[in-house]
Design an enzyme around this catalytic site. Sequence first.
Site, PDB file in Angstrom:
ATOM      1  N   THR A  99      24.612  26.571  10.327  1.00 30.63           N
ATOM      2  CA  THR A  99      25.731  26.639  10.278  1.00 30.63           C
ATOM      3  C   THR A  99      26.475  26.713   9.326  1.00 30.63           C
ATOM      4  O   THR A  99      27.500  27.341   8.294  1.00 30.63           O
ATOM      5  CB  THR A  99      26.750  26.166  11.223  1.00 30.63           C
ATOM      6  OG1 THR A  99      26.485  26.680  12.457  1.00 30.63           O
ATOM      7  CG2 THR A  99      28.355  25.501  10.990  1.00 30.63           C
ATOM      8  N   SER A 138      28.379  35.424  14.253  1.00 35.01           N
ATOM      9  CA  SER A 138      27.648  34.164  14.218  1.00 35.01           C
ATOM     10  C   SER A 138      26.896  33.472  13.275  1.00 35.01           C
ATOM     11  O   SER A 138      26.007  34.156  13.413  1.00 35.01           O
ATOM     12  CB  SER A 138      27.478  33.940  16.374  1.00 35.01           C
ATOM     13  OG  SER A 138      27.174  32.402  16.723  1.00 35.01           O
ATOM     14  N   ASN A 140      24.871  31.878  14.583  1.00 34.38           N
ATOM     15  CA  ASN A 140      22.937  32.325  15.731  1.00 34.38           C
ATOM     16  C   ASN A 140      22.943  33.632  15.690  1.00 34.38           C
ATOM     17  O   ASN A 140      21.773  34.044  15.916  1.00 34.38           O
ATOM     18  CB  ASN A 140      23.387  32.182  17.194  1.00 34.38           C
ATOM     19  CG  ASN A 140      24.073  30.098  16.996  1.00 34.38           C
ATOM     20  OD1 ASN A 140      23.774  29.797  15.972  1.00 34.38           O
ATOM     21  ND2 ASN A 140      24.839  30.210  18.216  1.00 34.38           N
ATOM     22  N   THR A 185     -27.494  29.272   6.349  1.00 29.67           N
ATOM     23  CA  THR A 185     -27.046  28.809   7.289  1.00 29.67           C
ATOM     24  C   THR A 185     -26.957  26.743   7.245  1.00 29.67           C
ATOM     25  O   THR A 185     -28.056  26.430   7.603  1.00 29.67           O
ATOM     26  CB  THR A 185     -27.605  28.827   8.179  1.00 29.67           C
ATOM     27  OG1 THR A 185     -29.231  28.397   9.368  1.00 29.67           O
ATOM     28  CG2 THR A 185     -27.904  30.557   8.306  1.00 29.67           C
ATOM     29  N   SER A 316     -12.737  17.382 -17.526  1.00 25.41           N
ATOM     30  CA  SER A 316     -12.697  16.070 -17.332  1.00 25.41           C
ATOM     31  C   SER A 316     -11.539  15.382 -19.020  1.00 25.41           C
ATOM     32  O   SER A 316     -11.781  15.575 -19.796  1.00 25.41           O
ATOM     33  CB  SER A 316     -13.693  15.656 -17.311  1.00 25.41           C
ATOM     34  OG  SER A 316     -13.728  13.943 -17.423  1.00 25.41           O
ATOM     35  N   LYS A 322     -17.232  19.169 -19.565  1.00 27.82           N
ATOM     36  CA  LYS A 322     -17.133  19.174 -17.726  1.00 27.82           C
ATOM     37  C   LYS A 322     -16.203  20.389 -17.949  1.00 27.82           C
ATOM     38  O   LYS A 322     -15.265  20.427 -18.192  1.00 27.82           O
ATOM     39  CB  LYS A 322     -16.732  18.252 -17.048  1.00 27.82           C
ATOM     40  CG  LYS A 322     -17.310  18.368 -15.821  1.00 27.82           C
ATOM     41  CD  LYS A 322     -17.034  16.835 -14.889  1.00 27.82           C
ATOM     42  CE  LYS A 322     -17.112  16.939 -13.588  1.00 27.82           C
ATOM     43  NZ  LYS A 322     -16.458  18.103 -13.019  1.00 27.82           N
TER      44      LYS A 322
END
Length: 480
Positions: A99, A138, A140, A185, A316, A322
């Site tokens: 609202t 509304s 809604n 796997t 890093s 890195k």
Amino acid sequence: MSIRFEADSVGTREVPDEAYYGVQSMRAEENFTITGIGMNPVFLKNLALIKKAAAITNCLAGDLDQICAKAIIKASNEVAAGKFAKEFIVDAVQGGAGTSANMNMNEVIANRANEILGGEKGAYDHVHPNDHVNMSQSTNDVVPTAGKMTVIDLMQPLLDELARLESELYAKSIEFDDVIKMGRTQLQDAVPMRLGQTFHAYAVMVGRDKKRLAHTIKEMYAVNLGGTAIGSSINASQVYLDTVVPCLARISGMPLTQADDLFDATENLDGFVAVSGALKTCAVNLSKMCNDLRLLSSGPKTGLAEIALPAKQNGSSIMPGKVNPVIPEVVTQVAFLVIGHDTTITMAAEAGQLELNAFEPVLFYNLFESITTLKGAVKTLIDNCIVGIVANRERSRDLLEQSVGIITALNPYIGYKKAAEIAKQAIKQNKSVREIVLAKKLLSAKELDQILDPYALTGSHSVPSMLSIHPTFQEVSKHS
């Protein structure tokens, strides 16, 4: 600061004289300082388009005079264009089923329309927020409709990025088709495959996500505009009920239709849950792929290092040189966010009671963020990672040759038990499978060349059958 006084059903209070919002918006701002984030600008645009469509339709129905309607339409166009963005002061998460969001829009448009007609802000003598801007509506029905329109708007850029990702992954599958590597796997050596097959699988997965999202977005086309408070269309004329959605579809360019059952469309939010579920699935898939990319690029000297991701920034503050897989990392973080949002969206939809769900604001806040952040994640994944991936061909081949995973291909020729013994021996003695098989004279070098051909093992063409290799089997076959 000059002020004006505005009154609502709660009482009278001061409002900044220059403000286009009014007393109800101010109360909502005080009550709902929750996220510190305002309403989504695309949502506000669509809410303004709904007000425009309502004004046009009410004028056609003879319920709103042309002068008032034209002022509302002009003000709505300005709001939809983003002209009064700072006037929308209500938090994205708010009580009251939206609202406050609706009234913030009604007040801004009403005050601007009054200004257009020569009136003063806050007087509402020419155009009233409730009586004129909100006529036949509304919260809604306008808020859920604006929410669906916003999902439609936000989803297309995501779909475009997913299509681009799918294309780039297919391109990589072609580029890497000649790279033979060991498939795994449960993080253990399995059987050989081509790196191109890995990326082809990713592309197929993304294409499936794209189709799934495109399908669920169709649920957003049916809106409950015209249902007013609970779906009974109270205070709306038949002309308005029949015309407002086609009018909105025309001015928005969206294929909107009025829901068959306005009560259902007002109280049930399962369509949003379906969209969120598809977003979650997409996020899960993207994160799984990014986890793979991080594993495949791990190292670069002590990990798998079968691929190299583009270096985008220092990894890093203490370790020189890195470089971290920051792009896959951020995609996975977005996946966490989307998955969490899906839980919130699910609970918000479940919490609806009887003829209305009061929890749309938090649902929309999370759903809109899921779409926009996922789009951003996919975009950076393409531009800053996928297109720059390089295959480490020699490393992949070395790992393949050192692995005993190729022993699986010998099962049909020497049996599982014998193959397992050779695998254990190869690991223990640090020898290749080929060396041991030849030493035991189980198969000839020519037979091993055929059976262990790398491309044959990846499914690029059929593995040689026992009948084509062993004359004994051919003789047995003649008598069988």
